[in-house]
Design an enzyme around this catalytic site. Sequence first.
Site, PDB file in Angstrom:
ATOM      1  N   GLU A 102       0.866  -1.196  -0.052  1.00 27.96           N
ATOM      2  CA  GLU A 102      -0.027   0.012  -0.043  1.00 27.96           C
ATOM      3  C   GLU A 102       0.832   1.186   0.071  1.00 27.96           C
ATOM      4  OE1 GLU A 102      -3.672   2.079   2.705  1.00 27.96           O
ATOM      5  OE2 GLU A 102      -2.171   0.508   3.470  1.00 27.96           O
TER       6      GLU A 102
ATOM      7  N   ASP B  85     -11.947   1.380   4.779  1.00 28.62           N
ATOM      8  CA  ASP B  85     -12.512   2.112   5.947  1.00 28.62           C
ATOM      9  C   ASP B  85     -13.654   3.372   5.268  1.00 28.62           C
ATOM     10  OD1 ASP B  85     -10.579   1.148   8.128  1.00 28.62           O
ATOM     11  OD2 ASP B  85      -9.368   1.611   6.579  1.00 28.62           O
TER      12      ASP B  85
END
Length: 337
Positions: free
Chosen positions: A200, A279
């Site tokens: 990431e 999220d």
Amino acid sequence: MNNLIKFIAALPKAELHLHIEGSLEPELMFELAKRNKVTLPFPDVESVKAAYNFNNLQEFLDIYYQGTNVLKTEEDFCDLAMAYFYRAHRDNVLHSEIFFDPQSHTERGIPFNVVMNGLLAAITKAEAELGMSVQLIMCFLRHLDEESAFATLRMAEPFLDKIAGVGLDSSEVGNPPSKFRHVFAEARQKGLKLVAHAGEEGDASYIKEALDILNIDRIDHGNRITEDRLLMTRAARSAIALTICPLSNQKLQVVPDLRNHPLPYLLRQGLRVTINSDDPAYFGGYVNDNYKALAEYCGLKAADFVEIARNSFLGSFLPDQTVAAYLDVLDKYVDSF
């Protein structure tokens, strides 16, 4: 484009990268704060939303962990999870594999069983009321040490039949997968599936370590696999799934411009990519919003999204028979549209 958006909206899909604590919407945060007499560092909901202006992963994590302070009881965890399940159901998510971060709760004195009992109550309700299937993945916080992860695995012992796998999240750079090689090996011995956030913010070497040292079954994020051609070829040949989160990548400046997102390229290279929300309360979009963003900015077509939806079931930890049943639902939807 309108027809494509309608097609995406009702497309049967699974979500494989969702942090349940990251689905805590500001409104529910304030409701739980009032219930539990917790003082938040924000005067109102709009102030919380204004604070969701992150420049990187660490800035997000700082506010993310503040939000968890309102979660104290089984009821809180059940309400949190049900809010996500209702929202995911609207996006025609048939199956979800949700992450939870027990260390962020046990470190502030919340017993492990409180977290588990609340989540399990919500899962039972979602399966009965919404017809969804749900699996739990327990994540270790990588900014903590491996002994803390071992302690968490020990706490999970009474619930291992309710947990599908373990994962690795939190601050990636400087906390490589190899830091957790022993606890992942023990989790594998206990019959758990293994996943890890890799590639990431960390470079492709984090993905390679996760595969070579942790022997993971699925790569969470994995964007930077594009830096290593051999690793891409290996991932394509092994059909290991990547759980990619476009709006998260944009919000955290991992991929500032979605027109440059690597997912379409990875799809063309034959990798088993999936689309997920990560999220959603913090990044401004649930799973269909992520699908729609790639339709708008990357020019993906209906056939691409069908392949991605297929990948979401094929990349799950469901039994083969259940995967086949979900793929049949997907095929019938495509044929009828």
